[in-house]
Scaffold this active site. Structure first.
Site, PDB file in Angstrom:
ATOM      1  N   HIS A 110     -10.033  -5.350  -3.416  1.00  0.00           N
ATOM      2  CA  HIS A 110      -8.697  -5.465  -2.837  1.00  0.00           C
ATOM      3  C   HIS A 110      -8.814  -5.840  -1.373  1.00  0.00           C
ATOM      4  O   HIS A 110      -9.661  -5.327  -0.651  1.00  0.00           O
ATOM      5  CB  HIS A 110      -7.873  -4.177  -2.998  1.00  0.00           C
ATOM      6  CG  HIS A 110      -8.559  -2.934  -2.540  1.00  0.00           C
ATOM      7  ND1 HIS A 110      -9.570  -2.344  -3.256  1.00  0.00           N
ATOM      8  CD2 HIS A 110      -8.383  -2.167  -1.435  1.00  0.00           C
ATOM      9  CE1 HIS A 110      -9.984  -1.257  -2.617  1.00  0.00           C
ATOM     10  NE2 HIS A 110      -9.291  -1.135  -1.504  1.00  0.00           N
ATOM     11  N   ASP A 117       0.855  -1.192   0.000  1.00  0.00           N
ATOM     12  CA  ASP A 117       0.000   0.000   0.000  1.00  0.00           C
ATOM     13  C   ASP A 117       0.892   1.243   0.000  1.00  0.00           C
ATOM     14  O   ASP A 117       1.882   1.311   0.726  1.00  0.00           O
ATOM     15  CB  ASP A 117      -0.913  -0.011   1.227  1.00  0.00           C
ATOM     16  CG  ASP A 117      -2.050   0.979   1.108  1.00  0.00           C
ATOM     17  OD1 ASP A 117      -3.212   0.547   1.046  1.00  0.00           O
ATOM     18  OD2 ASP A 117      -1.768   2.207   1.072  1.00  0.00           O
TER      19      ASP A 117
HETATM   20  P1  AMP Z   1      -9.880   1.315   0.230  1.00  0.00           P
HETATM   21  O1  AMP Z   1     -10.257   2.494   1.104  1.00  0.00           O
HETATM   22  O2  AMP Z   1     -10.214  -0.004   0.881  1.00  0.00           O
HETATM   23  O3  AMP Z   1     -10.442   1.439  -1.163  1.00  0.00           O
HETATM   24  O4  AMP Z   1      -8.301   1.330   0.151  1.00  0.00           O
HETATM   25  C1  AMP Z   1      -7.578   1.872  -0.919  1.00  0.00           C
HETATM   26  C2  AMP Z   1      -6.113   1.740  -0.558  1.00  0.00           C
HETATM   27  O5  AMP Z   1      -5.360   1.828  -1.761  1.00  0.00           O
HETATM   28  C3  AMP Z   1      -5.585   2.813   0.375  1.00  0.00           C
HETATM   29  O6  AMP Z   1      -5.009   2.189   1.520  1.00  0.00           O
HETATM   30  C4  AMP Z   1      -4.536   3.554  -0.461  1.00  0.00           C
HETATM   31  O7  AMP Z   1      -3.419   3.961   0.291  1.00  0.00           O
HETATM   32  C5  AMP Z   1      -4.158   2.490  -1.479  1.00  0.00           C
HETATM   33  N1  AMP Z   1      -3.637   2.974  -2.763  1.00  0.00           N
HETATM   34  C6  AMP Z   1      -4.215   3.881  -3.581  1.00  0.00           C
HETATM   35  N2  AMP Z   1      -3.482   4.044  -4.707  1.00  0.00           N
HETATM   36  C7  AMP Z   1      -2.415   3.213  -4.594  1.00  0.00           C
HETATM   37  C8  AMP Z   1      -1.293   2.906  -5.425  1.00  0.00           C
HETATM   38  N3  AMP Z   1      -1.101   3.522  -6.607  1.00  0.00           N
HETATM   39  N4  AMP Z   1      -0.401   1.995  -5.000  1.00  0.00           N
HETATM   40  C9  AMP Z   1      -0.570   1.371  -3.806  1.00  0.00           C
HETATM   41  N5  AMP Z   1      -1.624   1.608  -2.989  1.00  0.00           N
HETATM   42  C10 AMP Z   1      -2.532   2.524  -3.356  1.00  0.00           C
END
Ligand code: AMP
Length: 139
Positions: free
Chosen positions: A101, A32
């Protein structure tokens, strides 16, 4: 015309870089970008699927198999005492990225992350009726 991929669809397709920790034909796991803890890892299907209930059965199996492998790897490297597996569906449930995810979040004593869990009293008759309705519903 093919639908435009979301950011995780593009990461899964190799169009956007990520810190990958596991990959096979169906699944990708990567760190993440804004971790809640060291080793906070996301596990995604490569196919664009917005919500958990939309997964094909075989995809769900692939994700479960990968989750076990990745959880073991993350635990081994971080030495964490435990971990949460979290998976959000819908904006009301804090889903920011519209692509399935699973978060693997390593936990340590006094990590300050906390966990909000507010159990309520229940009426056994209400639970019985609800259980029957869910049992009867198509899955
Ligand atoms: P959610 O709130 O469950 O949709 O979580 C989305 C997660 O994706 C968050 O913890 C973000 O920090 C992570 N995230 C968003 N964009 C990226 C990226 N490009 N690479 C890695 N993690 C990401």
């Amino acid at each position: 015309m093919a639908a435009e991929r979301c950011i995780f669809g593009r990461i899964g397709a190799g169009e956007i870089p990520c810190q990958r920790v596991f990959e096979n034909e169906h699944v990708l796991a990567f760190l993440d970008i804004n971790p809640l803890a060291e080793g906070h890892t996301l596990v995604i299907p490569k196919r664009c699927v917005e919500r958990f209930e939309d997964l094909a059965p075989a995809e769900a199996v692939e994700l479960a198999l990968a989750l076990v492998i990745v959880a073991r790897k993350v635990l081994k490297v971080t030495g964490a005492a435990g971990y949460n597996i979290l998976q959000n569906n819908g904006r009301i449930a804090s889903q920011e990225v519209p692509h399935v995810h699973f978060h693997i979040i390593p936990r340590r004593a006094d990590d300050g992350l906390g966990y909000r869990w507010k159990p309520q009293e229940s009426d056994p008759a209400v639970l019985t009726a609800l259980a029957q309705r869910i049992w009867d519903a198509a899955g």
